[in-house]
Structures are given as structure tokens and as C-alpha cells.
Write a protein that holds these residues in place. Sequence first.
Motif, PDB file in Angstrom:
ATOM      1  N   LEU A  32      45.872  52.058  47.015  1.00 28.75           N
ATOM      2  CA  LEU A  32      46.326  51.062  46.038  1.00 28.75           C
ATOM      3  C   LEU A  32      45.229  50.713  45.031  1.00 28.75           C
ATOM      4  O   LEU A  32      45.387  49.810  44.218  1.00 28.75           O
ATOM      5  CB  LEU A  32      46.791  49.796  46.772  1.00 28.75           C
ATOM      6  CG  LEU A  32      47.969  49.993  47.723  1.00 28.75           C
ATOM      7  CD1 LEU A  32      48.205  48.743  48.554  1.00 28.75           C
ATOM      8  CD2 LEU A  32      49.217  50.371  46.939  1.00 28.75           C
ATOM      9  N   GLY A  33      44.101  51.427  45.112  1.00 26.06           N
ATOM     10  CA  GLY A  33      43.012  51.202  44.169  1.00 26.06           C
ATOM     11  C   GLY A  33      42.138  50.007  44.513  1.00 26.06           C
ATOM     12  O   GLY A  33      41.494  49.438  43.631  1.00 26.06           O
ATOM     13  N   LEU A  34      42.100  49.623  45.797  1.00 24.14           N
ATOM     14  CA  LEU A  34      41.324  48.461  46.222  1.00 24.14           C
ATOM     15  C   LEU A  34      40.376  48.822  47.358  1.00 24.14           C
ATOM     16  O   LEU A  34      40.638  49.764  48.111  1.00 24.14           O
ATOM     17  CB  LEU A  34      42.255  47.343  46.723  1.00 24.14           C
ATOM     18  CG  LEU A  34      43.224  46.731  45.723  1.00 24.14           C
ATOM     19  CD1 LEU A  34      44.256  45.870  46.440  1.00 24.14           C
ATOM     20  CD2 LEU A  34      42.465  45.910  44.687  1.00 24.14           C
ATOM     21  N   THR A  35      39.313  48.047  47.478  1.00 24.77           N
ATOM     22  CA  THR A  35      38.448  48.103  48.650  1.00 24.77           C
ATOM     23  C   THR A  35      38.806  46.911  49.531  1.00 24.77           C
ATOM     24  O   THR A  35      39.551  46.017  49.105  1.00 24.77           O
ATOM     25  CB  THR A  35      36.966  47.991  48.257  1.00 24.77           C
ATOM     26  OG1 THR A  35      36.737  46.689  47.689  1.00 24.77           O
ATOM     27  CG2 THR A  35      36.557  49.084  47.265  1.00 24.77           C
ATOM     28  N   HIS A  36      38.256  46.872  50.733  1.00 25.30           N
ATOM     29  CA  HIS A  36      38.516  45.741  51.619  1.00 25.30           C
ATOM     30  C   HIS A  36      38.056  44.435  50.975  1.00 25.30           C
ATOM     31  O   HIS A  36      38.785  43.435  51.006  1.00 25.30           O
ATOM     32  CB  HIS A  36      37.823  45.940  52.969  1.00 25.30           C
ATOM     33  CG  HIS A  36      38.050  44.807  53.902  1.00 25.30           C
ATOM     34  ND1 HIS A  36      37.104  43.840  54.110  1.00 25.30           N
ATOM     35  CD2 HIS A  36      39.115  44.459  54.654  1.00 25.30           C
ATOM     36  CE1 HIS A  36      37.572  42.950  54.968  1.00 25.30           C
ATOM     37  NE2 HIS A  36      38.790  43.306  55.314  1.00 25.30           N
ATOM     38  N   ALA A  37      36.875  44.419  50.389  1.00 29.29           N
ATOM     39  CA  ALA A  37      36.364  43.194  49.752  1.00 29.29           C
ATOM     40  C   ALA A  37      37.248  42.775  48.580  1.00 29.29           C
ATOM     41  O   ALA A  37      37.547  41.589  48.406  1.00 29.29           O
ATOM     42  CB  ALA A  37      34.919  43.392  49.297  1.00 29.29           C
ATOM     43  N   GLN A  38      37.678  43.738  47.771  1.00 25.15           N
ATOM     44  CA  GLN A  38      38.575  43.414  46.664  1.00 25.15           C
ATOM     45  C   GLN A  38      39.902  42.880  47.188  1.00 25.15           C
ATOM     46  O   GLN A  38      40.460  41.940  46.622  1.00 25.15           O
ATOM     47  CB  GLN A  38      38.813  44.651  45.789  1.00 25.15           C
ATOM     48  CG  GLN A  38      37.617  45.059  44.968  1.00 25.15           C
ATOM     49  CD  GLN A  38      37.838  46.381  44.269  1.00 25.15           C
ATOM     50  OE1 GLN A  38      38.550  47.269  44.770  1.00 25.15           O
ATOM     51  NE2 GLN A  38      37.227  46.544  43.105  1.00 25.15           N
ATOM     52  N   TYR A  39      40.381  43.473  48.274  1.00 24.69           N
ATOM     53  CA  TYR A  39      41.616  42.982  48.875  1.00 24.69           C
ATOM     54  C   TYR A  39      41.462  41.531  49.319  1.00 24.69           C
ATOM     55  O   TYR A  39      42.338  40.700  49.065  1.00 24.69           O
ATOM     56  CB  TYR A  39      42.054  43.855  50.067  1.00 24.69           C
ATOM     57  CG  TYR A  39      43.151  43.192  50.850  1.00 24.69           C
ATOM     58  CD1 TYR A  39      44.458  43.188  50.362  1.00 24.69           C
ATOM     59  CD2 TYR A  39      42.876  42.504  52.031  1.00 24.69           C
ATOM     60  CE1 TYR A  39      45.466  42.529  51.051  1.00 24.69           C
ATOM     61  CE2 TYR A  39      43.877  41.858  52.720  1.00 24.69           C
ATOM     62  CZ  TYR A  39      45.166  41.860  52.232  1.00 24.69           C
ATOM     63  OH  TYR A  39      46.161  41.200  52.897  1.00 24.69           O
ATOM     64  N   ALA A  40      40.368  41.223  49.992  1.00 28.48           N
ATOM     65  CA  ALA A  40      40.140  39.847  50.451  1.00 28.48           C
ATOM     66  C   ALA A  40      40.167  38.884  49.265  1.00 28.48           C
ATOM     67  O   ALA A  40      40.740  37.792  49.356  1.00 28.48           O
ATOM     68  CB  ALA A  40      38.807  39.747  51.190  1.00 28.48           C
ATOM     69  N   ARG A  76      34.685  41.125  38.122  1.00 29.00           N
ATOM     70  CA  ARG A  76      34.501  41.960  36.937  1.00 29.00           C
ATOM     71  C   ARG A  76      35.146  43.335  37.130  1.00 29.00           C
ATOM     72  O   ARG A  76      35.788  43.863  36.221  1.00 29.00           O
ATOM     73  CB  ARG A  76      33.024  42.100  36.595  1.00 29.00           C
ATOM     74  CG  ARG A  76      32.524  40.941  35.778  1.00 29.00           C
ATOM     75  CD  ARG A  76      31.118  41.160  35.225  1.00 29.00           C
ATOM     76  NE  ARG A  76      30.262  40.153  35.837  1.00 29.00           N
ATOM     77  CZ  ARG A  76      29.351  40.362  36.782  1.00 29.00           C
ATOM     78  NH1 ARG A  76      29.100  41.574  37.206  1.00 29.00           N
ATOM     79  NH2 ARG A  76      28.655  39.382  37.288  1.00 29.00           N
ATOM     80  N   SER A  77      34.981  43.913  38.329  1.00 36.18           N
ATOM     81  CA  SER A  77      35.581  45.239  38.566  1.00 36.18           C
ATOM     82  C   SER A  77      37.105  45.142  38.612  1.00 36.18           C
ATOM     83  O   SER A  77      37.800  46.039  38.124  1.00 36.18           O
ATOM     84  CB  SER A  77      35.027  45.869  39.849  1.00 36.18           C
ATOM     85  OG  SER A  77      35.457  45.183  40.989  1.00 36.18           O
TER      86      SER A  77
END
Length: 163
Positions: A32-40, A76-77
Motif C-alpha cells: 500500500l506504499g507505507l512502512t510500519h511507522a508511516q502506518y502508525a 514530509r514523506s
Amino acid sequence: MSKGSEKASPGFLVWRLSTKWRVAVDRAVTPLGLTHAQYALVASLYGMQRSGERPSQRRLADHTGLEPLYVSKLARSLEAAGFLERTRDPRDPRAVQLALTEQGRERTRQAIKVVQGLLEQLLAPLGGLAGGRTQEFTRDLAILLDAPLDPLAIDSESDKEQS
């Protein structure tokens, strides 16, 4: 119970479980274009927005337990990917408010669904999300999260004992 876990310290088990969870979520949300941290970050922001809040980066950092500088980098990302908007808070020009874009809301809904499936798998041995053991486990985790941890206090205690 996995081999060796019976004699492991609680700290080691917490570390192993958190690592297992992070890796599983990373793998699940990568498509989905996310990392775990971005998901959180986006899942927390999604919930806050649904409650009518438009949090600052600082408020989101406090909510997630992530460092403010890391939240800024993640924001920002995510902004560059089109998932969220960062705007100056009209009440405090130093603060940056965050809001999910429509694309960000849709991607977050998809990610939440995937992660909920993982959570069901993880908690199945405790009786699933609605099980009594899971509710007790959740209460215990909340207690541990509320317990203060101060590495400097350990040093000062050992200094007192040596005096």
C-alpha cells in the motif's frame, strides 16, 4: 510457546513481540506504499480526524510515542506521497497541523483493514479480539505503558547504594 521462551525475561519477550509485530505490519502495508511507522502515523491521524481533531505534529508525536523530529520526517514523506497535508496552525505559527488527503484516507482505510486481520491472527491464541484474555492482556499492556521509565533514575539509585 516457542522454544526458549519459557526461560526468557519479560523484557526480551516484549522486544521479540514488538519486533515480530513491526515486521508483520511492514510486510502487510508495503504493497500500500507505507512502512510500519508511516502506518502508525496515518492510522492515528485517521482516528483523530474522525474525532474532529486536526492535530499538530507535536500532538501526533505525543499520541503515537514517536519522537517529534521523526514525526516531522514521516509527515514530509507522506506529504510527498500525497497522503497528507501539512499546514501552519493559524493560532500558533510555529506549529504544523496535519490532515489526511482523500487519497491518504482511502489508503489508510485499506491499511487498517489489513492490519486488523494481522491483529486477529496475533490474538487468536488468547481468544481473539473480543476474548477475555485479550482484554486482560490489553489492560496489562496499558499499565506497562503508563509506568514511568527513567534510565537516569537507575544510575542515581546505584550511586546511592555505593555511598
